[in-house]
Write a protein that holds these residues in place. Sequence first.
Motif, PDB file in Angstrom:
ATOM      1  N   LEU A   1     -10.343  -0.915   4.544  1.00 18.50           N
ATOM      2  CA  LEU A   1      -9.170  -0.175   5.778  1.00 18.50           C
ATOM      3  C   LEU A   1      -9.626   0.200   6.601  1.00 18.50           C
ATOM      4  O   LEU A   1      -8.928   0.474   7.472  1.00 18.50           O
TER       5      LEU A   1
ATOM      6  N   ARG B   1      -0.367   4.692  -0.857  1.00 21.31           N
ATOM      7  CA  ARG B   1      -1.268   5.983   0.619  1.00 21.31           C
ATOM      8  C   ARG B   1       0.580   7.004  -0.085  1.00 21.31           C
ATOM      9  O   ARG B   1      -0.340   8.011   0.112  1.00 21.31           O
TER      10      ARG B   1
ATOM     11  N   ARG C   1      -8.398  -4.469   5.391  1.00 23.27           N
ATOM     12  CA  ARG C   1      -7.467  -4.179   6.962  1.00 23.27           C
ATOM     13  C   ARG C   1      -6.224  -3.776   6.056  1.00 23.27           C
ATOM     14  O   ARG C   1      -5.885  -5.023   6.022  1.00 23.27           O
ATOM     15  N   ALA C   2      -5.878  -2.720   6.855  1.00 22.88           N
ATOM     16  CA  ALA C   2      -3.966  -2.639   5.924  1.00 22.88           C
ATOM     17  C   ALA C   2      -3.194  -3.670   7.580  1.00 22.88           C
ATOM     18  O   ALA C   2      -3.419  -3.059   8.659  1.00 22.88           O
TER      19      ALA C   2
ATOM     20  N   ALA D   1      -2.173  -5.108   2.485  1.00 28.72           N
ATOM     21  CA  ALA D   1      -3.411  -5.498   2.454  1.00 28.72           C
ATOM     22  C   ALA D   1      -3.915  -6.183   1.528  1.00 28.72           C
ATOM     23  O   ALA D   1      -2.621  -6.967   0.584  1.00 28.72           O
TER      24      ALA D   1
ATOM     25  N   LEU E   1       0.716  -1.249   0.031  1.00 27.10           N
ATOM     26  CA  LEU E   1      -0.081   0.109   0.164  1.00 27.10           C
ATOM     27  C   LEU E   1       0.906   1.421  -0.100  1.00 27.10           C
ATOM     28  O   LEU E   1       0.679   2.461  -0.236  1.00 27.10           O
TER      29      LEU E   1
ATOM     30  N   SER F   1     -13.858  -1.155   0.195  1.00 23.72           N
ATOM     31  CA  SER F   1     -12.976  -0.869   0.742  1.00 23.72           C
ATOM     32  C   SER F   1     -13.212  -1.355   2.160  1.00 23.72           C
ATOM     33  O   SER F   1     -14.106  -0.607   2.557  1.00 23.72           O
TER      34      SER F   1
END
Length: 151
Positions: free
Chosen positions: A95, A14, A114-115, A120, A10, A93
Amino acid sequence: MQAWQRLVALGPAREAASALSEAWRVEVGLYPLLFRAVAKALADLQAPLRPTKGSLEGDTLVSLRVAPAQTLRGTLDSLQVASEPGEGLAVLSLLDTPFDQVILFGVPTLTLGRAQGDYALLSLSGEAGAGLPGELLERVAYYLERPILLA
């Protein structure tokens, strides 16, 4: 019911979301990049599915039609105004949830879990077509790990 999974880094997405938020002076999370990556991957693979904006309301998946866009900024704008129910590949998503994966029977769904640190879990469940799942997850991950290609 089958589900396919792949880890995705990610960090690049990000960083891109942060830079775009600064440049566009509007909050850009990872979801617009995920949605654009799915749309581009489906087009690359000439898949008959179209992505829809997915969200969970309790235990129910809400799927909204999103107008096609030629750019990442256009995708962000289309996502913000999406309001009509739609059918296709629900892009979801997770996350900001406690879930790594959600499998919904009868609904083709691509989820970003979820990271866990810098990674993820990308998951694809539901009827997506023969041969498509593995290739689709690879293409989506490719784009998320190289977000400049989403511009």
